[in-house]
Design an enzyme around this catalytic site. Structure first.
Site, PDB file in Angstrom:
ATOM      1  N   GLU A 118       1.204  -1.028   0.410  1.00  0.00           N
ATOM      2  CA  GLU A 118       0.162  -0.123  -0.113  1.00  0.00           C
ATOM      3  C   GLU A 118       0.639   1.225  -0.362  1.00  0.00           C
ATOM      4  OE1 GLU A 118      -2.679  -0.796   3.199  1.00  0.00           O
ATOM      5  OE2 GLU A 118      -3.692  -2.742   2.564  1.00  0.00           O
ATOM      6  N   ARG A 161       2.199  -7.808   0.750  1.00  0.00           N
ATOM      7  CA  ARG A 161       1.295  -7.580   1.961  1.00  0.00           C
ATOM      8  C   ARG A 161       1.601  -7.764   3.181  1.00  0.00           C
ATOM      9  NH1 ARG A 161      -4.112  -6.270   3.389  1.00  0.00           N
ATOM     10  NH2 ARG A 161      -5.627  -8.055   4.838  1.00  0.00           N
ATOM     11  N   HIS A 171      -4.074   2.789   5.403  1.00  0.00           N
ATOM     12  CA  HIS A 171      -4.146   1.680   4.743  1.00  0.00           C
ATOM     13  C   HIS A 171      -4.241   2.702   3.081  1.00  0.00           C
ATOM     14  CE1 HIS A 171      -3.829  -1.886   7.572  1.00  0.00           C
ATOM     15  NE2 HIS A 171      -4.195  -0.334   7.804  1.00  0.00           N
ATOM     16  N   GLU A 227      -8.785   4.314   4.795  1.00  0.00           N
ATOM     17  CA  GLU A 227      -8.346   3.887   3.182  1.00  0.00           C
ATOM     18  C   GLU A 227      -8.373   4.324   2.471  1.00  0.00           C
ATOM     19  OE1 GLU A 227      -7.687   0.089   2.700  1.00  0.00           O
ATOM     20  OE2 GLU A 227      -8.049  -0.058   4.500  1.00  0.00           O
TER      21      GLU A 227
HETATM   22  O1  PAY Z   1      -8.633  -3.003  10.473  1.00  0.00           O
HETATM   23  O2  PAY Z   1      -8.381  -1.988   9.124  1.00  0.00           O
HETATM   24  C1  PAY Z   1      -9.170  -2.741   9.303  1.00  0.00           C
HETATM   25  C2  PAY Z   1      -9.149  -4.142   8.414  1.00  0.00           C
HETATM   26  C3  PAY Z   1      -9.344  -3.504   7.514  1.00  0.00           C
HETATM   27  C4  PAY Z   1      -8.064  -3.269   6.131  1.00  0.00           C
HETATM   28  C5  PAY Z   1      -7.525  -4.765   6.207  1.00  0.00           C
HETATM   29  O3  PAY Z   1      -8.028  -5.692   5.531  1.00  0.00           O
HETATM   30  O4  PAY Z   1      -6.285  -4.994   6.750  1.00  0.00           O
HETATM   31  C6  PAY Z   1      -8.894  -3.277   4.864  1.00  0.00           C
HETATM   32  C7  PAY Z   1      -7.581  -3.720   3.299  1.00  0.00           C
HETATM   33  C8  PAY Z   1      -6.611  -2.992   3.813  1.00  0.00           C
HETATM   34  O5  PAY Z   1      -6.061  -1.827   3.465  1.00  0.00           O
HETATM   35  O6  PAY Z   1      -4.832  -4.495   3.479  1.00  0.00           O
HETATM   36  C9  PAY Z   1      -8.299  -3.665   2.680  1.00  0.00           C
HETATM   37  C10 PAY Z   1      -7.521  -3.377   0.934  1.00  0.00           C
HETATM   38  C11 PAY Z   1      -8.011  -3.042  -0.468  1.00  0.00           C
HETATM   39  C12 PAY Z   1      -6.861  -5.429   0.880  1.00  0.00           C
HETATM   40  O7  PAY Z   1      -5.736  -5.479   0.709  1.00  0.00           O
HETATM   41  O8  PAY Z   1      -8.131  -5.808   0.619  1.00  0.00           O
HETATM   42 ZN    ZN Z   2      -4.152  -2.580   3.787  1.00  0.00          ZN
END
Ligand code: PAY
Ligand code: ZN
Length: 305
Positions: free
Chosen positions: A71, A123, A191, A268
């Site tokens: 990200e 990631r 993020h 996000e």
């Molecule tokens: O606790 O912030 C949170 C959950 C939301 C994020 C997560 O999965 O950690 C949302 C996702 C992220 O930024 O990692 C969204 C992105 C698009 C993804 O990889 O699914």
């Molecule tokens: Zn993220």
């Protein structure tokens, strides 16, 4: 401003570039900026940040970026906001900047960020597990760990780790955070992507913060200020409604374990999927500008309530 020394926001910078820039800030603003080490990584790197302080006796706002390696707009936006707080002569920005001590950590998953130079879509962390590498550091914090939206399979993108705080990155950063937590009243995590302002909690326990209404009100105000800049639309909501159930996130932990930290959001950032994690570098500055507007609005709302 789009430059500060050798650093700018027209392209994405690697970890060494970001860390060298943090060092240069401490040299350039010795009375205001000091470098800090928030923790360490599996591969032996430091999680480095800066503390920005314009005077004694302030509450602390904690800003984290880059927990997910791919990200890239997150560290870029965090450094943009940091730079504006140091250089802007806008009276509103100055007042907000000087209303807090700030802890900025642009890249809290440095091993992963370095690895994205080779594997752009990485990631997780880089600690080896049975058949795969890495845990999702935003599923690894010790608050309702493994209570929904997380995987126990080591090859999953949302692998929560072998136990809460199995990753040295989250464990060491949480220990650092605990030493300053009593003074923290605002926690912001950055993020991408999806254009959301997420409110705790993400776990499947159907818990909402005591000040859920306040968090919605301030979140909506922030989204409105953000939209006023370039028309970018954000959705505001609790994590399970706005995106999906997810447990073990950093903001859930900060808000859940340290109950006096009433204001916690996960942004996000851009976009909604056209470019996704590969947001073109031409969008760094506009993203930085509009996100700064949102952060300034949050602090203004908190400071006036
Ligand atoms: O606790 O912030 C949170 C959950 C939301 C994020 C997560 O999965 O950690 C949302 C996702 C992220 O930024 O990692 C969204 C992105 C698009 C993804 O990889 O699914
Ligand atoms: Zn993220």
């Amino acid at each position: 401003k789009t430059r500060n020394g050798d650093f700018d926001w027209t392209s994405y910078h690697d970890l060494d570039g970001i860390y060298a820039w943090l060092d240069s800030l401490a040299e350039k603003y010795p009375n205001t900026v000091s470098t800090i080490v928030g923790g360490k990584t599996y591969e032996g790197r430091e999680i480095r940040g800066v503390k920005v302080s314009f005077g004694p006796g302030k509450k602390v706002a904690f800003i984290e970026g880059g927990i997910h390696a791919r990200e890239w707009i997150s560290p870029a936006t965090v450094t943009y906001i940091l730079n504006e707080f140091l250089t802007s002569d806008n009276a509103t920005i100055r007042a907000v900047a000087e209303s807090r001590d700030w802890h900025f950590f642009p890249s809290i998953n440095p091993d992963g960020y370095v690895y994205t130079q080779r594997d752009r879509m990485w990631r997780k962390t880089r600690k080896p597990y049975k058949n795969c590498y890495g845990a999702d550091p935003n599923r690894n914090w010790d608050y309702y760990w493994m209570h929904g939206g997380a995987s126990s399979y080591e090859c999953s993108e949302t692998f929560a780790g072998s136990e809460a705080f199995s990753e040295i990155e989250t464990k060491s950063l949480s220990e650092y955070f605990n030493t300053i937590a009593k003074d923290v009243d605002v926690y912001l995590a950055f993020h991408s992507f999806s254009q959301l302002i997420l409110i705790p909690f993400g776990h499947a326990g159907l818990e909402v913060p005591e000040n859920n209404d306040e968090l919605h009100r301030i979140g909506k105000a922030a989204a409105e200020s953000l939209k006023n800049r370039y028309g970018t639309q954000y959705v505001v909501g609790n994590i399970p409604e706005a995106i999906y159930v997810a447990s073990g996130g950093s903001a859930d932990w900060a808000r859940g374990v340290h109950r006096h930290i009433r204001i916690a959001y996960t942004f996000e950032l851009r976009d909604t999927g056209r470019h996704g994690f590969l947001l073109p570098p031409e969008q760094i500055i506009p993203t930085g500008e509009e996100t700064l507007d949102a952060v300034v609005r949050i602090l203004n709302e908190v400071n006036s309530s």
